[in-house]
Structures are given as C-alpha cells and as structure tokens.
Design a protein around this motif. Structure first.
Motif, short mmCIF file in Angstrom:
data_model
loop_
_atom_site.label_atom_id
_atom_site.label_comp_id
_atom_site.label_asym_id
_atom_site.label_seq_id
_atom_site.Cartn_x
_atom_site.Cartn_y
_atom_site.Cartn_z
N THR A 12 8.55 -12.13 17.09
CA THR A 12 7.65 -11.67 18.13
C THR A 12 6.63 -10.69 17.59
O THR A 12 6.94 -9.90 16.68
CB THR A 12 8.45 -10.97 19.26
N PRO A 13 5.40 -10.71 18.11
CA PRO A 13 4.38 -9.76 17.65
C PRO A 13 4.68 -8.32 18.03
O PRO A 13 3.99 -7.41 17.58
CB PRO A 13 3.10 -10.26 18.32
N HIS A 20 16.51 -7.12 17.72
CA HIS A 20 16.12 -7.38 16.34
C HIS A 20 14.78 -8.11 16.30
O HIS A 20 14.68 -9.23 15.79
CB HIS A 20 17.19 -8.20 15.62
N GLY A 21 13.75 -7.49 16.84
CA GLY A 21 12.42 -8.09 16.81
C GLY A 21 11.86 -8.07 15.39
O GLY A 21 11.97 -7.07 14.69
N ARG A 22 11.28 -9.18 14.98
CA ARG A 22 10.77 -9.29 13.61
C ARG A 22 9.39 -9.95 13.58
O ARG A 22 9.06 -10.80 14.42
CB ARG A 22 11.72 -10.12 12.73
N LEU A 23 8.63 -9.55 12.57
CA LEU A 23 7.37 -10.21 12.22
C LEU A 23 7.62 -11.13 11.04
O LEU A 23 8.58 -10.93 10.28
CB LEU A 23 6.32 -9.17 11.80
N LEU A 24 6.77 -12.11 10.86
CA LEU A 24 6.79 -12.91 9.65
C LEU A 24 5.73 -12.37 8.69
O LEU A 24 4.66 -11.94 9.13
CB LEU A 24 6.49 -14.38 9.94
N PRO A 25 5.99 -12.40 7.40
CA PRO A 25 4.97 -12.01 6.43
C PRO A 25 3.90 -13.10 6.31
O PRO A 25 4.00 -14.15 6.95
CB PRO A 25 5.76 -11.87 5.12
N ASP A 47 -2.76 -12.79 25.61
CA ASP A 47 -2.92 -11.58 26.41
C ASP A 47 -2.23 -11.67 27.77
O ASP A 47 -1.91 -10.64 28.37
CB ASP A 47 -4.40 -11.26 26.61
N GLU A 48 -2.03 -12.88 28.26
CA GLU A 48 -1.40 -13.04 29.56
C GLU A 48 0.08 -13.42 29.47
O GLU A 48 0.72 -13.72 30.48
CB GLU A 48 -2.14 -14.12 30.37
N THR A 49 0.62 -13.36 28.27
CA THR A 49 2.03 -13.72 28.05
C THR A 49 2.89 -12.46 28.04
O THR A 49 2.64 -11.55 27.25
CB THR A 49 2.20 -14.47 26.72
N PRO A 50 3.92 -12.38 28.89
CA PRO A 50 4.74 -11.16 29.00
C PRO A 50 5.75 -10.99 27.86
O PRO A 50 6.96 -10.86 28.08
CB PRO A 50 5.43 -11.35 30.35
N ILE A 51 5.24 -10.95 26.64
CA ILE A 51 6.12 -10.85 25.48
C ILE A 51 6.88 -9.52 25.46
O ILE A 51 8.05 -9.46 25.09
CB ILE A 51 5.30 -11.01 24.19
N GLN A 107 -1.80 -5.18 10.18
CA GLN A 107 -2.83 -6.20 10.28
C GLN A 107 -2.25 -7.60 10.38
O GLN A 107 -2.98 -8.57 10.51
CB GLN A 107 -3.76 -6.11 9.07
N ASN A 108 -0.93 -7.71 10.35
CA ASN A 108 -0.29 -9.02 10.47
C ASN A 108 0.56 -9.11 11.72
O ASN A 108 1.49 -9.91 11.80
CB ASN A 108 0.58 -9.31 9.24
N LEU A 109 0.27 -8.28 12.74
CA LEU A 109 1.07 -8.26 13.95
C LEU A 109 1.06 -9.58 14.71
O LEU A 109 1.93 -9.83 15.51
CB LEU A 109 0.57 -7.14 14.88
N ASP A 110 0.04 -10.41 14.47
CA ASP A 110 -0.03 -11.67 15.20
C ASP A 110 0.66 -12.81 14.49
O ASP A 110 0.68 -13.93 14.97
CB ASP A 110 -1.49 -12.05 15.47
N ASN A 111 1.31 -12.55 13.38
CA ASN A 111 1.94 -13.61 12.60
C ASN A 111 3.02 -14.36 13.37
O ASN A 111 3.25 -15.53 13.14
CB ASN A 111 2.57 -13.06 11.32
N LEU A 112 3.69 -13.64 14.29
CA LEU A 112 4.86 -14.22 14.91
C LEU A 112 4.60 -14.91 16.23
O LEU A 112 5.50 -15.45 16.82
CB LEU A 112 5.92 -13.13 15.12
#
Length: 213
Positions: A75-76, A117-122, A106-110, A6-11
């Motif tokens: 990155t998400p 080493h892709g990471r999310l932020l808490p 949605d239109e960003t080619p992430i 549920q926090n995938l958009d943090n980054l």
C-alpha cells in the motif's frame, strides 16, 4: 526518485493492466502455503484486471473494504520497503495488495485499511501491456510476485506470473535488481540498493546519450 518518499506510489497497482491468458501447466505448480489476498475497489475492466484473473484461478482471495489482513499489505501508505526480513510475516500471515486504478487513486479509501505490516515496493519496471517499461506502475500480479521474489518465494512468484502470457517479462526486465533486493538484510538496505541502482542507471543513460551525440 532517489529517496523512499519519492517512491510512495510504487504500491498502488494498476487494475487496468491486461491479463492476457497463459498456456502454463497449472497442475505442476507448487502449493502456496500462505494466504494471498486483495482489496478490489471495482475500478477496472474485469477482462483486463490481473487481480480478477488470479481470483478466477483461485490464487487470490478478495477482501471486503473494511476487512483486516494481518500479513504484508502492499500500500502507498506504508513507511517501509518490502525486504527479506518480511519472510516470516509472509510465511505465517501472507500477502495482500490494494487493487485500484492509477487514475482514481485520490478517491480510493486506502488509508482506511490501516494494515499492521504496510509495505512499499522498491523501484521496479512494469512488464504488463498497459504500462510496459514504466517504473513502478505495476499490475496486481507483478506487485505480489515481486514481494514473493524478494522474500525468498521465487518459484511461487514465477508461478503467479506464468498465468499471464507477458508474465515472464517481469522477471526478465527486473532480474538483476530483484536478485539484489532478495539478498538484502532489511528495508534500509533495500532502499540503499534501490538508490544505488537508480543512480547507476542514470549515469549509464547519460553516458549512452553523450556517446551518441
């Protein structure tokens, strides 16, 4: 809000956050021994972009869209949270962030970046002028500074934030939870502490609400 999913958009940092100038003394800054970079998708007003300001100050390198980065990438698409266990990767290979607009995610080619080493932020609360007080909607500099702080580079994190007149507020708003994250052992313990903190905050809000009713 209680799980990592549920926090995938943090980054995904908001490149529209105001970059109000700071009066900090740059000459006394500690030298940064690792690379700091960003992919700039040109979706913002350059005058309000914290990443662009860092680039002007030569505190961040701008990467081309197809250019790879071997360090920590915020990155998400990440599957793990940043933690103190990432310190060696930061020390040796650095930190990079995806700089794009929330409104155009949605239109960003992430996904094309494919970081090692892709990471999310808490969970953290934004202090930038556009999203002040909002959970997770961090500016580029806030995301980078949070990663530095959690991995033990607290002085450098504050240096980056001090380039913005509002930067000190990010540490002030998140001091307790940043300290907790910085004392964790790995990503799993960061997520555990994040969920515990959110639950405690929700309980406190409920108590405050009931006390006023």
């Amino acid at each position: 809000m209680s799980t990592l999913e549920q926090n995938l958009d943090n980054l995904t940092v908001d490149s529209s956050s105001n970059d109000n100038s700071s009066s900090s003394d740059e000459s006394s800054d500690e030298e940064v021994s690792f690379p700091v970079a960003m992919w700039d998708f040109n979706q913002c007003d350059p005058k309000k972009c914290s990443g662009r300001k860092l680039a002007r100050l030569k505190l961040i390198k701008t990467l081309k869209v197809k250019q790879k980065f071997s360090g920590i990438v915020l990155t998400p698409t990440g599957v793990k949270c940043v933690s103190p266990a990432d310190r060696d990767v930061v020390s040796n290979k650095g930190i990079a962030v995806v700089d794009c607009s929330w409104a155009r995610i949605d239109e960003t080619p992430i996904a094309a970046l494919k970081p090692q080493h892709g990471r999310l932020l808490p969970f953290l609360v934004a202090a930038n002028p556009i999203n002040y007080g909002r959970p997770c909607q961090l500016s580029c500099v806030e995301a980078i500074a949070a990663t530095m702080y959690i991995t033990g580079y607290k002085t450098i994190a504050k240096q980056y934030l001090n380039k913005f007149s509002w930067g000190h507020s990010f540490i002030e708003l998140n001091k307790d939870i940043l300290e907790i994250y910085s004392n964790c052992s790995d990503s799993q313990s960061v997520v555990f502490q994040q969920n515990k903190y959110i639950e405690e905050q929700q309980k406190q809000q409920e108590l405050d609400k009931n006390g006023k009713s």
